[in-house]
Design a protein around this motif. Structure first.
Motif, mmCIF file in Angstrom:
data_model
loop_
_atom_site.group_PDB
_atom_site.id
_atom_site.type_symbol
_atom_site.label_atom_id
_atom_site.label_comp_id
_atom_site.label_asym_id
_atom_site.label_seq_id
_atom_site.Cartn_x
_atom_site.Cartn_y
_atom_site.Cartn_z
ATOM 1 N N GLY A 1 -0.894 3.147 24.388
ATOM 2 C CA GLY A 1 -2.325 3.206 24.682
ATOM 3 C C GLY A 1 -2.955 4.558 24.451
ATOM 4 N N GLU A 2 -2.191 5.503 23.921
ATOM 5 C CA GLU A 2 -2.693 6.858 23.686
ATOM 6 C C GLU A 2 -2.684 7.184 22.200
ATOM 7 N N ILE A 3 -3.754 7.811 21.711
ATOM 8 C CA ILE A 3 -3.828 8.227 20.309
ATOM 9 C C ILE A 3 -3.165 9.593 20.171
ATOM 10 N N LYS A 4 -2.201 9.665 19.275
ATOM 11 C CA LYS A 4 -1.460 10.905 19.068
ATOM 12 C C LYS A 4 -1.589 11.361 17.619
ATOM 13 N N ASP A 5 -1.245 12.620 17.392
ATOM 14 C CA ASP A 5 -1.430 13.224 16.081
ATOM 15 C C ASP A 5 -0.082 13.646 15.494
ATOM 16 N N LEU A 6 0.053 13.461 14.191
ATOM 17 C CA LEU A 6 1.287 13.862 13.513
ATOM 18 C C LEU A 6 0.908 14.588 12.233
ATOM 19 N N GLU A 7 1.243 15.876 12.148
ATOM 20 C CA GLU A 7 0.904 16.664 10.970
ATOM 21 C C GLU A 7 1.991 16.504 9.914
ATOM 22 N N VAL A 8 1.647 15.830 8.828
ATOM 23 C CA VAL A 8 2.566 15.635 7.707
ATOM 24 C C VAL A 8 1.781 15.765 6.406
ATOM 25 N N THR A 9 2.475 16.157 5.344
ATOM 26 C CA THR A 9 1.818 16.274 4.042
ATOM 27 C C THR A 9 2.014 15.022 3.195
ATOM 28 N N GLY A 10 2.948 14.174 3.619
ATOM 29 C CA GLY A 10 3.194 12.937 2.893
ATOM 30 C C GLY A 10 3.438 11.795 3.859
ATOM 31 N N ALA A 11 2.933 10.612 3.528
ATOM 32 C CA ALA A 11 3.157 9.429 4.362
ATOM 33 C C ALA A 11 3.429 8.242 3.447
ATOM 34 N N PHE A 12 4.519 7.544 3.702
ATOM 35 C CA PHE A 12 4.911 6.420 2.867
ATOM 36 C C PHE A 12 4.790 5.124 3.656
ATOM 37 N N VAL A 13 3.940 4.245 3.158
ATOM 38 C CA VAL A 13 3.703 2.960 3.811
ATOM 39 C C VAL A 13 4.770 1.980 3.328
ATOM 40 N N GLU A 14 5.654 1.586 4.225
ATOM 41 C CA GLU A 14 6.782 0.710 3.879
ATOM 42 C C GLU A 14 6.806 -0.459 4.855
ATOM 43 N N ILE A 15 5.850 -1.385 4.686
ATOM 44 C CA ILE A 15 5.713 -2.490 5.646
ATOM 45 C C ILE A 15 5.855 -3.854 4.963
ATOM 46 N N GLY A 16 6.643 -3.885 3.904
ATOM 47 C CA GLY A 16 6.905 -5.157 3.259
ATOM 48 C C GLY A 16 6.011 -5.418 2.063
ATOM 49 N N THR A 17 6.065 -6.654 1.604
ATOM 50 C CA THR A 17 5.380 -7.007 0.372
ATOM 51 C C THR A 17 4.450 -8.213 0.543
ATOM 52 N N VAL A 18 3.550 -8.330 -0.402
ATOM 53 C CA VAL A 18 2.647 -9.476 -0.501
ATOM 54 C C VAL A 18 3.030 -10.236 -1.761
ATOM 55 N N PRO A 19 3.247 -11.548 -1.694
ATOM 56 C CA PRO A 19 3.665 -12.287 -2.892
ATOM 57 C C PRO A 19 2.587 -12.319 -3.966
ATOM 58 N N ASN A 20 3.018 -12.207 -5.218
ATOM 59 C CA ASN A 20 2.090 -12.292 -6.342
ATOM 60 C C ASN A 20 1.904 -13.767 -6.710
ATOM 61 N N SER A 21 1.220 -14.483 -5.825
ATOM 62 C CA SER A 21 1.103 -15.928 -5.966
ATOM 63 C C SER A 21 -0.292 -16.392 -6.353
ATOM 64 N N ASP A 22 -1.192 -15.447 -6.597
ATOM 65 C CA ASP A 22 -2.582 -15.821 -6.838
ATOM 66 C C ASP A 22 -2.861 -16.189 -8.288
ATOM 67 N N ILE A 23 -1.822 -16.396 -9.079
ATOM 68 C CA ILE A 23 -2.022 -16.715 -10.494
ATOM 69 C C ILE A 23 -2.283 -18.199 -10.731
ATOM 70 N N THR A 24 -2.158 -19.016 -9.692
ATOM 71 C CA THR A 24 -2.444 -20.431 -9.864
ATOM 72 C C THR A 24 -2.872 -21.066 -8.543
ATOM 73 N N ASP A 25 -3.723 -22.065 -8.642
ATOM 74 C CA ASP A 25 -4.139 -22.842 -7.470
ATOM 75 C C ASP A 25 -3.487 -24.220 -7.477
#
Length: 307
Positions: A223-247
Motif C-alpha cells: 500500500g506504499e509507493i516506493k522509489d527505485l533508482e535504476v538506469t535500466g528496467a526490463f519488462v519480463e511479464i510474459g507474451t501476447v499471442p500473435n493471433s490477430d491475423i485471422t477472425d
C-alpha cells in the motif's frame, strides 16, 4: 494472387513450431510454403538454452539458425520480409494475405506465429521505451555493464533475465508482484543465491521516470509507493499471442487460438501450433512437438481432400 499456385500446406510463422510443421509436411510429400516476416522468433532473445534435448548448451540465436538450416535441407518454398495480415477461406481453398497485399493460396494452413512481449501499460513506459525501458535483457543487457537495473516480473522470463543480467550489472532488482519466483528450479536457486540480485516481493511497478533517459521507477508495496533508482528496467511479464491475423478461429480470453489435441481449430484444414494456441506450456520442446503434429495432420487432411 501469387501466380494462382495452390500449395498443399502453407505455414505462417518463422520459429520452432513453424519450421517443425514445414519439415514434417514436406516429408509427408506435400508442397509447402513458409511465410514469415523474420526467422527465429523469441528464441533470438534468449541468451543460453540448456533444456532442449540434444543440445546441452547453445545460444538462442544459434539454435534458431540450426532450425532454419534444417528446414532448408528440404525443398520448401519461402516468402519472408512481410507479415501476414489475413487468413480467409472463401471456398475449399485458403487465402493468406500479407501486408504488401500479395495473396497465397493453400489447401491447408498452419498458424505458428508465436507471441510478442507483453507491456505494463503504466506511466512513462512508452516515453522511456528504448531509453532505459526494454523488453529483451539479452538484446540490451550489455548496455548496462556495471550499472543498477530492474527486472519487472518474477515468472519464467523474469528469472531467466535476472540470471543473465547478474553477470553484467552491478545490481539487479527483481520486482515480483506475486511475491514468488517461478520457472526452472535451477534458475530460481541461482537468482535467489546471487549476491548482487535482490528480489522485491509483492511489488507492482507503477511509473517510470527520468529526463531524457530513464532514471528510476516507482512501485507499490504493502500500500506504499516506493522509489527505485535504476538506469535500466526490463519488462519480463510474459507474451501476447500473435493471433490477430485471422477472425476465422475461436480464441480464449488470453487471445490464444483454441485447438484440440490434434492442433485442429474449429475450421477444417486450419491448424495452430506453438505459443499462439491454448494448449501446453511455452517451451521450445512443446512448440516443436506441436509443429510435428500439425504438419502431419495437415498433410493427412490434404491427402484425404485430394482423394
Amino acid at each position: 494472387m501469387s501466380e494462382d499456385k495452390i500449395y498443399d500446406v502453407i505455414v505462417v510463422g518463422g520459429a520452432s513450431a513453424a519450421q517443425s510443421s514445414a519439415i514434417y509436411a514436406k516429408r509427408a510429400g506435400r508442397s509447402v510454403l513458409v511465410i514469415a516476416d523474420e526467422y527465429g522468433g523469441q528464441i533470438n532473445n534468449t541468451d543460453v538454452v540448456e533444456n532442449y534435448l540434444g543440445f546441452k548448451h547453445i545460444s538462442g540465436p544459434d539454435l534458431a539458425q540450426e532450425y532454419l538450416e534444417h528446414m532448408r535441407d528440404y525443398d520448401i518454398d519461402e516468402e519472408t520480409g512481410y507479415k501476414v495480415t489475413d487468413i480467409r477461406k472463401p471456398d475449399d481453398i485458403f487465402e493468406v494475405e500479407r501486408e504488401d497485399e500479395e495473396v497465397f493460396r493453400g489447401r491447408s494452413v498452419i498458424i505458428a506465429t508465436g507471441g510478442h512481449r507483453r507491456k505494463l501499460g503504466i506511466k512513462g513506459e512508452e516515453e522511456f521505451a528504448n531509453k532505459g525501458v526494454g523488453y529483451c535483457a539479452v538484446c540490451d543487457g550489455p548496455l548496462y555493464q556495471g550499472e543498477e537495473v530492474a527486472v519487472i516480473g518474477g515468472g519464467y522470463a523474469g528469472t531467466e533475465a535476472a540470471d543473465y543480467l547478474s553477470d553484467i550489472a552491478e545490481k539487479v532488482y527483481v520486482l515480483s508482484r506475486s511475491g514468488v519466483l517461478k520457472g526452472e528450479q535451477i534458475t530460481i536457486d541461482k537468482v535467489e543465491n546471487d549476491e548482487n540480485v535482490e528480489v522485491i516481493r509483492g511489488a507492482e511497478a507503477t511509473e517510470f521516470y527520468g529526463e531524457n533517459l530513464l532514471e528510476g521507477l516507482k512501485y507499490e508495496q504493502d500500500g506504499e509507493i516506493k522509489d527505485l533508482e535504476v538506469t535500466g528496467a526490463f519488462v519480463e511479464i510474459g507474451t501476447v499471442p500473435n493471433s490477430d491475423i485471422t477472425d476465422l478461429v475461436e480464441k480464449n480470453e488470453a487471445r490464444k487460438i483454441k485447438v484440440n489435441g490434434e492442433m485442429e481449430t474449429g475450421v477444417e484444414g486450419l491448424y495452430a501450433a506453438g505459443d499462439v494456441n491454448n494448449i501446453g506450456v511455452q517451451q521450445l520442446q512443446v512448440s516443436a512437438g506441436q509443429g510435428c503434429q500439425a504438419g502431419l495432420n495437415a498433410s493427412e487432411y490434404v491427402k484425404q481432400m485430394k482423394e
